[in-house]
Structure formats: structure tokens, C-alpha cells
Design a protein around this motif. Structure first.
Motif, PDB file in Angstrom:
ATOM      1  N   PRO A 222       0.806  -1.232   0.000  1.00  0.00           N
ATOM      2  CA  PRO A 222       0.000   0.000   0.000  1.00  0.00           C
ATOM      3  C   PRO A 222       0.837   1.280   0.000  1.00  0.00           C
ATOM      4  N   THR A 223       2.111   1.176   0.376  1.00  0.00           N
ATOM      5  CA  THR A 223       2.964   2.364   0.481  1.00  0.00           C
ATOM      6  C   THR A 223       3.562   2.783  -0.863  1.00  0.00           C
ATOM      7  N   ARG A 224       3.224   2.089  -1.936  1.00  0.00           N
ATOM      8  CA  ARG A 224       3.813   2.406  -3.238  1.00  0.00           C
ATOM      9  C   ARG A 224       3.482   3.831  -3.661  1.00  0.00           C
ATOM     10  N   ILE A 225       4.471   4.519  -4.221  1.00  0.00           N
ATOM     11  CA  ILE A 225       4.306   5.904  -4.670  1.00  0.00           C
ATOM     12  C   ILE A 225       4.295   5.992  -6.193  1.00  0.00           C
ATOM     13  N   ILE A 226       5.184   5.249  -6.836  1.00  0.00           N
ATOM     14  CA  ILE A 226       5.328   5.325  -8.296  1.00  0.00           C
ATOM     15  C   ILE A 226       5.066   3.949  -8.892  1.00  0.00           C
ATOM     16  N   ASP A 227       4.139   3.862  -9.834  1.00  0.00           N
ATOM     17  CA  ASP A 227       3.869   2.590 -10.498  1.00  0.00           C
ATOM     18  C   ASP A 227       4.747   2.473 -11.747  1.00  0.00           C
ATOM     19  N   PRO A 228       4.807   1.295 -12.363  1.00  0.00           N
ATOM     20  CA  PRO A 228       5.689   1.107 -13.527  1.00  0.00           C
ATOM     21  C   PRO A 228       5.382   2.052 -14.684  1.00  0.00           C
ATOM     22  N   GLY A 229       4.102   2.354 -14.918  1.00  0.00           N
ATOM     23  CA  GLY A 229       3.753   3.256 -16.014  1.00  0.00           C
ATOM     24  C   GLY A 229       4.333   4.650 -15.802  1.00  0.00           C
ATOM     25  N   MET A 230       4.228   5.146 -14.581  1.00  0.00           N
ATOM     26  CA  MET A 230       4.779   6.466 -14.275  1.00  0.00           C
ATOM     27  C   MET A 230       6.306   6.450 -14.377  1.00  0.00           C
ATOM     28  N   ALA A 231       6.921   5.374 -13.904  1.00  0.00           N
ATOM     29  CA  ALA A 231       8.383   5.263 -13.985  1.00  0.00           C
ATOM     30  C   ALA A 231       8.835   5.242 -15.435  1.00  0.00           C
ATOM     31  N   LEU A 232       8.073   4.581 -16.291  1.00  0.00           N
ATOM     32  CA  LEU A 232       8.394   4.547 -17.709  1.00  0.00           C
ATOM     33  C   LEU A 232       8.359   5.937 -18.318  1.00  0.00           C
ATOM     34  N   GLU A 233       7.348   6.726 -17.988  1.00  0.00           N
ATOM     35  CA  GLU A 233       7.249   8.094 -18.506  1.00  0.00           C
ATOM     36  C   GLU A 233       8.417   8.950 -18.020  1.00  0.00           C
ATOM     37  N   ILE A 234       8.835   8.741 -16.782  1.00  0.00           N
ATOM     38  CA  ILE A 234       9.979   9.489 -16.234  1.00  0.00           C
ATOM     39  C   ILE A 234      11.255   9.132 -17.004  1.00  0.00           C
ATOM     40  N   ALA A 235      11.430   7.849 -17.300  1.00  0.00           N
ATOM     41  CA  ALA A 235      12.613   7.410 -18.052  1.00  0.00           C
ATOM     42  C   ALA A 235      12.615   8.004 -19.451  1.00  0.00           C
ATOM     43  N   LYS A 236      11.461   8.009 -20.102  1.00  0.00           N
ATOM     44  CA  LYS A 236      11.361   8.567 -21.453  1.00  0.00           C
ATOM     45  C   LYS A 236      11.638  10.070 -21.432  1.00  0.00           C
ATOM     46  N   ALA A 237      11.120  10.774 -20.429  1.00  0.00           N
ATOM     47  CA  ALA A 237      11.320  12.218 -20.338  1.00  0.00           C
ATOM     48  C   ALA A 237      12.792  12.568 -20.161  1.00  0.00           C
ATOM     49  N   ASN A 238      13.534  11.696 -19.516  1.00  0.00           N
ATOM     50  CA  ASN A 238      14.960  11.944 -19.275  1.00  0.00           C
ATOM     51  C   ASN A 238      15.859  11.270 -20.314  1.00  0.00           C
ATOM     52  N   ARG A 239      15.236  10.710 -21.353  1.00  0.00           N
ATOM     53  CA  ARG A 239      15.972  10.073 -22.449  1.00  0.00           C
ATOM     54  C   ARG A 239      16.948   9.007 -21.944  1.00  0.00           C
ATOM     55  N   VAL A 240      16.434   8.164 -21.075  1.00  0.00           N
ATOM     56  CA  VAL A 240      17.227   7.068 -20.527  1.00  0.00           C
ATOM     57  C   VAL A 240      16.846   5.785 -21.248  1.00  0.00           C
ATOM     58  N   ARG A 241      17.830   5.092 -21.759  1.00  0.00           N
ATOM     59  CA  ARG A 241      17.581   3.833 -22.453  1.00  0.00           C
ATOM     60  C   ARG A 241      17.591   2.703 -21.422  1.00  0.00           C
ATOM     61  N   VAL A 242      16.564   1.851 -21.459  1.00  0.00           N
ATOM     62  CA  VAL A 242      16.415   0.793 -20.462  1.00  0.00           C
ATOM     63  C   VAL A 242      16.480  -0.572 -21.141  1.00  0.00           C
ATOM     64  N   TYR A 243      17.431  -1.385 -20.672  1.00  0.00           N
ATOM     65  CA  TYR A 243      17.496  -2.782 -21.084  1.00  0.00           C
ATOM     66  C   TYR A 243      16.888  -3.620 -19.957  1.00  0.00           C
ATOM     67  N   CYS A 244      15.871  -4.398 -20.267  1.00  0.00           N
ATOM     68  CA  CYS A 244      15.198  -5.214 -19.266  1.00  0.00           C
ATOM     69  C   CYS A 244      15.602  -6.676 -19.420  1.00  0.00           C
ATOM     70  N   VAL A 245      15.906  -7.303 -18.296  1.00  0.00           N
ATOM     71  CA  VAL A 245      16.306  -8.709 -18.298  1.00  0.00           C
ATOM     72  C   VAL A 245      15.371  -9.477 -17.372  1.00  0.00           C
ATOM     73  N   GLY A 246      14.635 -10.417 -17.941  1.00  0.00           N
ATOM     74  CA  GLY A 246      13.795 -11.308 -17.148  1.00  0.00           C
ATOM     75  C   GLY A 246      14.565 -12.568 -16.821  1.00  0.00           C
ATOM     76  N   LEU A 247      14.509 -12.985 -15.554  1.00  0.00           N
ATOM     77  CA  LEU A 247      15.321 -14.107 -15.095  1.00  0.00           C
ATOM     78  C   LEU A 247      14.430 -15.240 -14.605  1.00  0.00           C
ATOM     79  N   GLY A 248      14.671 -16.456 -15.093  1.00  0.00           N
ATOM     80  CA  GLY A 248      13.902 -17.615 -14.658  1.00  0.00           C
ATOM     81  C   GLY A 248      13.587 -18.526 -15.828  1.00  0.00           C
TER      82      GLY A 248
END
Length: 332
Positions: free
Chosen positions: A211-237
Motif C-alpha cells: 500500500p505504500t507504493r508511490i510510483i507505479d511502472p507506467g509512471m516510472a516509464l514516462e519518467i525514463a522517457k522524459a529523461n531520455r534514458v535507455r532501459v534494457y530489461c532482463v527477465g530471469l527464470g
């Protein structure tokens, strides 16, 4: 060790070794003078032998010291140098933030010995292969935390990575906050000076927010795009589990759709690792995609070695003179 050291000794003026030709001449002269100075005492049919003393046994010591001193002096005239090949790396690096999932599911053993152990080992190798980059570390489970801010200090980062534990040894709450982990990393990397900013986000799960979450993944994605940060995602399993793994409670909660979206919309790529080999291949591919301008500068470290030889020569010759006019002094 001594052999390796001697292998790096170079003589700048080797032609001066010609003065060593004096050594045989001095020896011949010394032997000649010794023969001329000998005398024998004859008695009536009996040749007496004088008992050997310290002075007679070591009577050649001053001359030996003189020869060694002259050899040292001639070697010094050849100007010996100790030369060691050195190199350093210079170039324009990029800013990279490693974002690692430290939630409890990372202890799953479908990737031997554990997902978390493999993730750490491969991340450590990746850092070692990026000599000129500034790299930082963000960890997340039920909350996100900056373990190491952007830094060129690889020793500190490697030390923190090697000591990293799941749930950060109890300091972080349980859960999986991918969004806040990503947002924390973007906040850190956006303050960097490099034009190229890259985040490598590794997780084995999906957003599991308290319940204490402040930023969800969608908002974090918009922040990354606004700052022109390239994200490589690695799923493990692993994708499929054996009956034994299922019976032991192993599950795959990986949210590949979310990770693919984050990677695609920021200009990065999504990868899925099912074992250590595939995870190493992923990091190697990222390493090739995000190249830095590195220039290896080679040079020689030179140390002059003539001074110790000169001092040794002067010391030996001084001892030779002192012995000749004191202990080994000859009387007419």
C-alpha cells in the motif's frame, strides 16, 4: 622474480663495457707483483712453514674489493635503466545504472545455484569489463534503495555487489516494486554528465506493490522517457518447470509484457535468461551495443639504476684503501 626484474634492465651506453678489459690487465699485474715480492728462508736442510693467519688468508681481499668496485663503476658508466611497460585506459565513458531485484523469489534454484547468485556473478563480470564508465547500483524489493550512486570507483561497486544479499539482509520490505526501482535509477542517472544514459533492469517477477507504493511502472516509464534514458530489461527464470520444481513451490511470475514495453518505449531491448550462460550472453550483447570510446595508452616507466652502482663502487674502493693502509699494511 629477480630474473623477471633483470630481464627489464637496459643499458643506454653499452659501449662503455670496453673498460672491463682493464680487469685482466690488473689481475696479471697483481700476480706479477706478488711473485716478485715472495721470499724464501732456507735453513740447514729444513724449510720452515709459517702458520697461516687471518691476515695471510685474506691478503687478496683488498684487491678483490678493488676489482668489484671497478666492475660496478664500469657498469654504472653503461647507464643501466629498469624499464617497465605500462598502460592506462582513457576515453569517454557512459553512465550506467544496474537495477537489481532482491526480492525473496530471487533465491529460487531453477537457475543453479540460485537466481540471485548467478545475477550477482554476471553483474560483477560486466562491471569489470567497463573500465571508463560511471556505474551505480539500485536494488529493490518492496521498496527501492540506491546501494551505490554513479561512480567511476569500480572497487567500491564490486565490493558492494559481492556483499549484496536478498532483501538487502532484512533492511528492505518484501514485495517487488519494479516501478520504484526504475524511477530511483532514473533519478540518479539523470544527474550524470554523460550524454548516454543506460539502465539495466533485472527482475524475476512482476509488480507486487504494498500500500505504500508511490510510483507505479507506467509512471516510472514516462519518467525514463522524459529523461531520455535507455532501459534494457532482463527477465530471469526458466520458462518451464519440472514436476519436482512445481511440487517444491517454484513459480514463474515474470511480467514479460511490462518489461518488453519499458524496453521498447525507451529505445532499449528485452531479454530473457534461463541460465547463467544465457545471462552472460545477454550482458555481453549489451556490452557490445553500449560501446565506449576507449584509448589504451602504452608507455614505459623508466628508473635510472646507475646511482646505486656508483655508491657501491665508491664504498668498495674506500674499504679497499682503508684495509690496505691499516690491517693489510706492508712494512718495508
Amino acid at each position: 622474480m629477480i630474473y623477471d626484474w633483470l630481464q627489464n634492465i637496459k643499458f643506454i651506453w653499452p659501449e662503455n663495457f670496453i673498460f672491463l678489459a682493464l680487469i685482466p690487465f690488473l689481475i696479471a699485474q697483481y700476480v706479477k707483483n706478488g711473485k716478485q715480492g715472495k721470499s724464501a728462508i732456507l735453513t740447514s736442510g729444513i724449510q720452515s712453514k709459517i702458520p697461516g693467519t687471518f691476515k695471510t688468508r685474506f691478503r687478496h681481499l683488498p684487491f678483490v674489493l678493488r676489482l668489484i668496485g671497478i666492475t660496478c663503476l664500469v657498469t654504472a658508466l653503461a647507464r643501466p635503466q629498469h624499464q617497465k611497460d605500462m598502460s592506462r585506459s582513457e576515453g569517454e565513458g557512459i553512465d550506467i545504472m544496474l537495477v537489481m531485484d532482491v526480492s525473496g523469489s530471487m533465491l529460487t534454484q531453477d537457475i543453479k545455484p540460485r537466481r540471485f547468485t548467478v545475477a550477482k556473478e554476471v553483474a560483477i563480470d560486466f562491471v569489470k569489463n567497463r573500465p571508463t564508465d560511471r556505474i551505480g547500483l539500485v536494488i529493490f524489493s518492496g521498496e527501492a534503495f540506491t546501494k551505490v550512486p554513479l561512480t567511476p570507483d569500480k572497487a567500491t561497486l564490486l565490493d558492494q555487489l559481492s556483499q549484496l544479499k536478498v532483501m538487502d539482509d532484512g533492511y528492505l520490505e518484501p514485495g517487488t516494486l519494479i516501478g520504484e526501482g526504475l524511477a530511483t535509477a532514473v533519478n540518479r542517472i539523470s544527474k550524470g554528465s554523460s550524454k548516454t544514459k543506460v539502465i539495466i533492469l533485472l527482475t524475476d517477477g512482476k509488480e507486487d506493490a504494498p500500500p505504500t507504493r508511490i510510483i507505479d511502472p507506467g509512471m516510472a516509464l514516462e519518467i525514463a522517457k522524459a529523461n531520455r534514458v535507455r532501459v534494457y530489461c532482463v527477465g530471469l527464470g526458466v520458462s518451464e518447470f519440472t514436476e519436482e520444481q512445481v511440487a517444491s513451490g517454484v513459480r514463474n511470475f515474470l511480467d514479460e509484457d511490462l518489461l518488453k514495453r519499458i524496453a521498447s518505449e525507451t529505445g532499449g531491448q528485452y531479454y530473457h535468461a534461463v541460465d547463467k550462460t544465457s545471462l552472460q550472453a545477454i550482458y555481453n550483447q549489451i556490452n557490445k551495443l553500449e560501446k565506449t570510446k576507449v584509448e589504451v595508452i602504452r608507455y614505459k616507466q623508466t628508473e635510472e639504476m646507475f646511482l646505486p652502482l656508483v655508491l657501491a663502487a665508491l664504498g668498495l674502493l674506500l674499504i679497499e684503501v682503508l684495509l690496505r693502509y691499516t690491517w693489510f699494511k706492508r712494512f718495508p
